[in-house]
Design a protein around this motif. Sequence first.
Motif, PDB file in Angstrom:
ATOM      1  N   UNK A 153       0.721  -1.315  -0.042  1.00 57.98           N
ATOM      2  CA  UNK A 153       0.094   0.135   0.042  1.00 57.98           C
ATOM      3  C   UNK A 153       0.765   1.318   0.100  1.00 57.98           C
ATOM      4  N   UNK A 154       2.143   1.214  -0.105  1.00 60.36           N
ATOM      5  CA  UNK A 154       2.858   2.413  -0.114  1.00 60.36           C
ATOM      6  C   UNK A 154       2.455   3.063  -1.324  1.00 60.36           C
ATOM      7  N   UNK A 155       2.678   4.536  -1.317  1.00 66.20           N
ATOM      8  CA  UNK A 155       2.599   5.032  -2.930  1.00 66.20           C
ATOM      9  C   UNK A 155       3.844   5.195  -3.458  1.00 66.20           C
ATOM     10  N   UNK A 156       5.000   5.322  -2.600  1.00 63.54           N
ATOM     11  CA  UNK A 156       6.256   5.324  -3.381  1.00 63.54           C
ATOM     12  C   UNK A 156       7.188   4.327  -2.523  1.00 63.54           C
ATOM     13  N   UNK A 157       8.062   3.577  -3.545  1.00 59.88           N
ATOM     14  CA  UNK A 157       8.800   2.644  -2.960  1.00 59.88           C
ATOM     15  C   UNK A 157      10.226   2.759  -3.744  1.00 59.88           C
ATOM     16  N   UNK A 158      11.284   2.974  -2.713  1.00 64.53           N
ATOM     17  CA  UNK A 158      12.466   2.811  -2.980  1.00 64.53           C
ATOM     18  C   UNK A 158      12.948   1.444  -3.244  1.00 64.53           C
ATOM     19  N   UNK A 159      13.295   0.877  -4.155  1.00 60.48           N
ATOM     20  CA  UNK A 159      13.495  -0.748  -4.490  1.00 60.48           C
ATOM     21  C   UNK A 159      14.904  -0.986  -4.991  1.00 60.48           C
ATOM     22  N   UNK A 160      15.563  -1.768  -4.377  1.00 59.81           N
ATOM     23  CA  UNK A 160      16.648  -2.520  -5.035  1.00 59.81           C
ATOM     24  C   UNK A 160      16.642  -3.262  -6.301  1.00 59.81           C
ATOM     25  N   UNK A 161      17.499  -2.741  -7.353  1.00 59.45           N
ATOM     26  CA  UNK A 161      17.639  -3.403  -8.720  1.00 59.45           C
ATOM     27  C   UNK A 161      19.037  -3.559  -8.791  1.00 59.45           C
ATOM     28  N   UNK A 162      19.744  -4.412  -8.241  1.00 56.27           N
ATOM     29  CA  UNK A 162      21.145  -4.361  -8.164  1.00 56.27           C
ATOM     30  C   UNK A 162      21.708  -4.950  -9.516  1.00 56.27           C
ATOM     31  N   UNK A 163      21.458  -6.211  -9.842  1.00 55.96           N
ATOM     32  CA  UNK A 163      22.104  -6.746 -11.114  1.00 55.96           C
ATOM     33  C   UNK A 163      21.315  -7.400 -12.055  1.00 55.96           C
ATOM     34  N   UNK A 164      21.851  -7.326 -13.327  1.00 57.53           N
ATOM     35  CA  UNK A 164      21.147  -8.231 -14.466  1.00 57.53           C
ATOM     36  C   UNK A 164      21.904  -9.501 -14.155  1.00 57.53           C
ATOM     37  N   UNK A 165      21.344 -10.400 -14.237  1.00 61.10           N
ATOM     38  CA  UNK A 165      21.775 -11.902 -14.070  1.00 61.10           C
ATOM     39  C   UNK A 165      22.812 -12.279 -15.126  1.00 61.10           C
ATOM     40  N   UNK A 166      22.309 -12.324 -16.310  1.00 64.91           N
ATOM     41  CA  UNK A 166      23.292 -12.238 -17.306  1.00 64.91           C
ATOM     42  C   UNK A 166      24.639 -11.590 -17.182  1.00 64.91           C
ATOM     43  N   UNK A 167      24.603 -10.444 -17.143  1.00 61.38           N
ATOM     44  CA  UNK A 167      25.988  -9.480 -16.990  1.00 61.38           C
ATOM     45  C   UNK A 167      26.667  -9.835 -15.725  1.00 61.38           C
ATOM     46  N   UNK A 168      26.012 -10.452 -14.650  1.00 61.49           N
ATOM     47  CA  UNK A 168      26.848 -10.794 -13.497  1.00 61.49           C
ATOM     48  C   UNK A 168      27.438 -12.089 -13.968  1.00 61.49           C
ATOM     49  N   UNK A 169      26.756 -13.275 -14.120  1.00 60.13           N
ATOM     50  CA  UNK A 169      27.258 -14.386 -14.557  1.00 60.13           C
ATOM     51  C   UNK A 169      28.484 -14.332 -15.703  1.00 60.13           C
ATOM     52  N   UNK A 170      28.453 -13.425 -16.704  1.00 63.05           N
ATOM     53  CA  UNK A 170      29.458 -13.523 -17.842  1.00 63.05           C
ATOM     54  C   UNK A 170      30.328 -12.389 -17.249  1.00 63.05           C
TER      55      UNK A 170
END
Length: 231
Positions: A153-170
């Motif tokens: 129910x929050x109107x604004x959320x600061x949310x982690x989006x740390x990594x792209x899985x493909x970029x990280x794995x490679x």
Amino acid sequence: MLELCTLASGSSGNSLLVTDGRTHVLVDAGISCRRICTGLKELGVEPTELAGVLITHEHSDHISGLTTLTKQLRLPVYASPGTGRQLCYRIAFLEELLRPVAPGEGFSIGGLAIESFPTSHDAPGSCGFRFDALGVLTDSGYVTEEAAGTLAGVSLLLLEANHDVDLLQNGPYPYYLKERILSDQGHLSNETAAAFAVAMARQGTEEFVLAHLSAENNTPERCNLIAFFMF
């Protein structure tokens, strides 16, 4: 009206300001005291006006400026008992300033009503926070049930989006570090963040601020593209 202003976000340091115009608090102090004070003044807030600092966990990119900041301003520090214990090991004088808050516990600072919730990270007592209709969720390997329930129910959320899985794995990171980031006690990927954003949007969240993007394993374009297709 609540406002959230990011002073720094990413693996090199994290700190943000939450304010209702009268009560001003920091969430994390992972950049130098000088940078924090400069950033606050640019936002029209004097460092001496801060009512406290909330710490999500004790990793250096969230506390590197805390020693100098609290030494100079004698600010109360709000953290979980597990995080507070680690902070006191590192900062000799902090015990007198520490205000322990168990994850799941509600508390207030000035006019701000705050709820904490546990996250899943490789740091004892890591947590996130909700300030009325504003939420902060970073540094978690997955979205805990407590986080999802508290943030509903929050109107604004600061949310982690740390990594792209493909970029990280490679990418160039050593194997052990890749495994740590991808684990349930690591960081949220773009895909996981986008899925949670969809669930939150269905519960009324209108705005998202993507945070803690890895400089090596993510780009704003990849975050936005995945979010676009998820929505």
